[in-house]
Design an enzyme around this catalytic site. Structure first.
Site, PDB file in Angstrom:
ATOM      1  N   CYS A  61      21.649   4.931  46.361  1.00 37.22           N
ATOM      2  CA  CYS A  61      20.683   5.249  45.784  1.00 37.22           C
ATOM      3  C   CYS A  61      19.582   5.180  47.345  1.00 37.22           C
ATOM      4  O   CYS A  61      19.541   5.895  48.126  1.00 37.22           O
ATOM      5  CB  CYS A  61      19.930   5.270  44.478  1.00 37.22           C
ATOM      6  SG  CYS A  61      18.309   5.814  44.639  1.00 37.22           S
TER       7      CYS A  61
ATOM      8  N   SER B  93      13.074   3.171  41.499  1.00 39.85           N
ATOM      9  CA  SER B  93      12.923   3.657  40.446  1.00 39.85           C
ATOM     10  C   SER B  93      13.164   2.846  38.512  1.00 39.85           C
ATOM     11  O   SER B  93      12.447   3.212  37.667  1.00 39.85           O
ATOM     12  CB  SER B  93      14.178   4.907  40.406  1.00 39.85           C
ATOM     13  OG  SER B  93      14.004   5.193  41.347  1.00 39.85           O
TER      14      SER B  93
ATOM     15  N   HIS C  68      20.915   1.475  39.428  1.00 37.47           N
ATOM     16  CA  HIS C  68      21.883   2.502  39.505  1.00 37.47           C
ATOM     17  C   HIS C  68      22.159   2.528  40.673  1.00 37.47           C
ATOM     18  O   HIS C  68      22.917   3.483  41.871  1.00 37.47           O
ATOM     19  CB  HIS C  68      20.902   3.134  39.008  1.00 37.47           C
ATOM     20  CG  HIS C  68      19.413   3.808  39.699  1.00 37.47           C
ATOM     21  ND1 HIS C  68      18.667   2.850  39.601  1.00 37.47           N
ATOM     22  CD2 HIS C  68      19.537   4.753  40.887  1.00 37.47           C
ATOM     23  CE1 HIS C  68      17.417   3.268  40.110  1.00 37.47           C
ATOM     24  NE2 HIS C  68      17.767   4.076  41.134  1.00 37.47           N
TER      25      HIS C  68
ATOM     26  N   HIS D  85      10.407   1.657  37.218  1.00 36.13           N
ATOM     27  CA  HIS D  85       9.317   2.624  37.001  1.00 36.13           C
ATOM     28  C   HIS D  85       9.437   2.536  36.007  1.00 36.13           C
ATOM     29  O   HIS D  85       8.279   2.510  35.359  1.00 36.13           O
ATOM     30  CB  HIS D  85       9.479   4.115  37.455  1.00 36.13           C
ATOM     31  CG  HIS D  85       8.805   4.756  38.506  1.00 36.13           C
ATOM     32  ND1 HIS D  85       7.750   4.599  39.432  1.00 36.13           N
ATOM     33  CD2 HIS D  85       9.321   5.289  40.019  1.00 36.13           C
ATOM     34  CE1 HIS D  85       7.520   4.717  41.093  1.00 36.13           C
ATOM     35  NE2 HIS D  85       8.730   5.250  41.109  1.00 36.13           N
TER      36      HIS D  85
ATOM     37  N   CYS E 213      15.733  -1.047  42.408  1.00 33.28           N
ATOM     38  CA  CYS E 213      15.332   0.069  43.388  1.00 33.28           C
ATOM     39  C   CYS E 213      14.339   0.365  41.995  1.00 33.28           C
ATOM     40  O   CYS E 213      13.274   0.123  41.648  1.00 33.28           O
ATOM     41  CB  CYS E 213      16.057   1.572  43.372  1.00 33.28           C
ATOM     42  SG  CYS E 213      15.831   2.996  43.333  1.00 33.28           S
TER      43      CYS E 213
HETATM   44  N1  APR Z   1       0.332   4.019  51.174  1.00 32.45           N
HETATM   45  C1  APR Z   1       1.059   3.559  51.975  1.00 32.45           C
HETATM   46  N2  APR Z   1       1.840   3.158  51.706  1.00 32.45           N
HETATM   47  C2  APR Z   1       1.944   2.543  50.427  1.00 32.45           C
HETATM   48  C3  APR Z   1       1.002   3.258  49.772  1.00 32.45           C
HETATM   49  C4  APR Z   1       0.228   4.257  50.232  1.00 32.45           C
HETATM   50  N3  APR Z   1      -1.247   4.472  49.358  1.00 32.45           N
HETATM   51  N4  APR Z   1       1.657   2.481  47.656  1.00 32.45           N
HETATM   52  C5  APR Z   1       2.466   1.854  47.973  1.00 32.45           C
HETATM   53  N5  APR Z   1       3.041   2.017  49.552  1.00 32.45           N
HETATM   54  C6  APR Z   1       4.507   0.980  50.269  1.00 32.45           C
HETATM   55  C7  APR Z   1       4.250   0.003  49.568  1.00 32.45           C
HETATM   56  O1  APR Z   1       3.883  -1.370  50.010  1.00 32.45           O
HETATM   57  C8  APR Z   1       6.021  -0.280  49.470  1.00 32.45           C
HETATM   58  O2  APR Z   1       6.471  -0.772  50.567  1.00 32.45           O
HETATM   59  O3  APR Z   1       5.303   2.341  49.728  1.00 32.45           O
HETATM   60  C9  APR Z   1       5.911   1.433  50.308  1.00 32.45           C
HETATM   61  C10 APR Z   1       7.311   1.587  48.184  1.00 32.45           C
HETATM   62  O4  APR Z   1       8.501   0.906  48.518  1.00 32.45           O
HETATM   63  P1  APR Z   1       9.330   0.085  47.109  1.00 32.45           P
HETATM   64  O5  APR Z   1       8.485  -0.692  45.767  1.00 32.45           O
HETATM   65  O6  APR Z   1      10.574  -0.569  47.926  1.00 32.45           O
HETATM   66  O7  APR Z   1       9.921   1.938  46.607  1.00 32.45           O
HETATM   67  P2  APR Z   1      11.847   2.264  46.906  1.00 32.45           P
HETATM   68  O8  APR Z   1      12.802   1.525  46.770  1.00 32.45           O
HETATM   69  O9  APR Z   1      11.592   2.624  48.899  1.00 32.45           O
HETATM   70  O10 APR Z   1      11.147   3.790  46.191  1.00 32.45           O
HETATM   71  C11 APR Z   1       9.671   5.266  46.443  1.00 32.45           C
HETATM   72  O11 APR Z   1      10.985   6.865  46.273  1.00 32.45           O
HETATM   73  O12 APR Z   1      13.009   7.217  44.696  1.00 32.45           O
HETATM   74  C12 APR Z   1      11.973   7.660  44.716  1.00 32.45           C
HETATM   75  O13 APR Z   1      10.967   6.491  42.569  1.00 32.45           O
HETATM   76  C13 APR Z   1      11.240   6.546  43.816  1.00 32.45           C
HETATM   77  O14 APR Z   1       8.979   6.783  43.802  1.00 32.45           O
HETATM   78  C14 APR Z   1       9.766   5.802  44.244  1.00 32.45           C
HETATM   79  C15 APR Z   1       9.778   5.949  46.001  1.00 32.45           C
HETATM   80 ZN    ZN Z   2      17.113   4.846  42.849  1.00 30.14          ZN
END
Ligand code: APR
Ligand code: ZN
Length: 379
Positions: A177, A48, A70, A51, A46
């Site tokens: 999650c 998170s 998690h 991060h 995930c």
């Molecule tokens: N504009 C549009 N899309 C974006 C941008 C942006 N500026 N920056 C990143 N993205 C897209 C990425 O290309 C990716 O497809 O956002 C998506 C994020 O996906 P993941 O990295 O897989 O994250 P995910 O696990 O879905 O979590 C997203 O939710 O729970 C919270 O901590 C977690 O902050 C995180 C968010």
């Molecule tokens: Zn998570």
């Protein structure tokens, strides 16, 4: 029989922020009173977790070494004194959002966020302020009350729920999650209405499950937004009616384009599933000025602030957050598992690949590039 004895096993350990995870042999102590030791069967990646690796999220209040993870599922190995809800052999999902059923929050139907374990969980400790992990004699800390990047882990019995033993653990782990967070943000937090318009910013597992939630709630238009054009196909498969890439819009901010395309009306429900203050603003300004609801799901570093034009909120546009999709862990996670078993909830399309624990650093690299939704580690 391993009950009552320490277990030696393999785990991915974060020794330092901004460094890859190392694969170590660790010792997992037996569960104390009110605790449960789990044999983890599957765990997915995930953002998170990422991060934390990148030092962006909780560096100030967390200590290394720690064991991330998690979004897991497993089988109870043994239970500590006084644990009655589960027993050895039960199939379970650990809950980073516990449910004690006793705190003011748990007793209220206005929130799903339990406050009982918050302080110890944030500090990487079990409720008695100690840890159950050691590596070469050194204390290793817990993470989000789960630490499922390990073959065995110990959690509080407030942070666990029993699920249907028929459910495939390497799929339903994602309910721990990502899927719940996005799907519930649409269904429970925003309460998306039939025939409405929605926009989802960010199409990782969280955003894609928000798309799926908007569709399940009967939204008429669902605009899926990501800077990675490869996400268009899967978003459409899950119910998106349109895809927009902010990078294709030149100098015009995406909220400007959305307002233009809706004749100045704006969107009924928007979701930020990235964790970026700039896209949070875009999601907010894309909303209908009187009744639009912007739900923030993404998590930013703790010092990040969000500034908005005050007049933009006066007419009634709403800004709200959502944690774990508004689901109460113990009450709702087993039901989501049943929805998957009844084919009402799609999980399979979220899982990009199955990997070994040793491949998890590479999986996080691809996640950093915004490429994969979920990589599931099978132990
Ligand atoms: N504009 C549009 N899309 C974006 C941008 C942006 N500026 N920056 C990143 N993205 C897209 C990425 O290309 C990716 O497809 O956002 C998506 C994020 O996906 P993941 O990295 O897989 O994250 P995910 O696990 O879905 O979590 C997203 O939710 O729970 C919270 O901590 C977690 O902050 C995180 C968010
Ligand atoms: Zn998570």
């Amino acid at each position: 029989d391993t009950a009552g004895k320490p277990i030696t096993c393999k785990a991915a350990v974060l020794w330092e922020f901004n460094k890859p995870l190392s694969f170590e042999t660790i010792e997992v102590a037996p569960p104390k009173a009110g605790e449960v030791r789990i044999k983890v069967v599957a765990n997915s990646t995930c953002h998170s977790d990422l991060h934390v690796i990148d030092g962006a999220l909780w560096e100030k209040r967390m200590q290394c070494p720690l064991i991330l993870g998690h979004e897991g599922a497993g089988i109870v190995e043994s239970v500590g004194e006084g644990v009655t809800e589960v027993q050895a052999g039960d199939h379970v999902i650990p809950l980073w959002n516990p449910q004690c059923r006793e705190c003011e929050n748990c007793k209220s139907n206005k929130t799903n966020v339990c406050s009982k374990l918050r302080d110890t969980q944030n500090a990487g400790l079990m409720p008695d302020k100690t840890t159950r992990f050691t590596c070469n004699g050194k204390t290793v800390y817990h993470f989000m009350g789960c630490s499922t990047f390990s073959e065995y882990t110990v959690v509080s019995d407030l942070s666990i729920c029993k699920i249907n033993p028929e459910a495939p653990l390497d799929k339903v782990c994602v309910i721990g999650c990502g899927i719940s967070t996005g799907y519930g943000a649409a269904i429970n937090s925003a309460k998306v209405t039939e025939g409405s318009s929605c926009a989802v910013f960010g199409l990782g597992a969280v955003g894609l499950s928000a798309v799926m939630g908007c569709k399940a709630a009967g939204a008429k238009t669902i605009i899926a937004i990501d800077i990675n054009p490869d996400k268009a196909e899967i978003a459409k498969k899950l119910g998106a009616t349109d895809f927009m890439n902010p990078k294709d819009l030149g100098q015009i901010p995406i909220e400007g384009v959305i307002l233009q395309q809706t004749g100045g009306r704006g969107i009924d429900f928007t979701f930020e599933c990235i964790g970026n203050a700039a896209t949070m603003k875009s999601a907010f300004y894309s909303c209908h000025n009187a009744w639009g609801v912007c739900t923030i799901v993404g998590v930013t570093p703790p010092t990040q602030e969000l500034s908005i034009i005050t007049l933009a909120i006066v007419a009634g546009r709403k800004l709200q957050g959502s944690v774990f999709g508004g689901y109460k862990g113990k009450d709702d996670v087993p039901k989501l598992v049943e929805q998957y078993m009844n084919k009402e909830l799609n999980i399979d399309d979220f899982i990009s690949q199955n990997i070994k624990l040793e491949e998890v650093n590479e999986a996080f690299d691809t996640m950093r590039q915004g490429k994969l939704a979920r990589s599931v580690v099978k132990f």
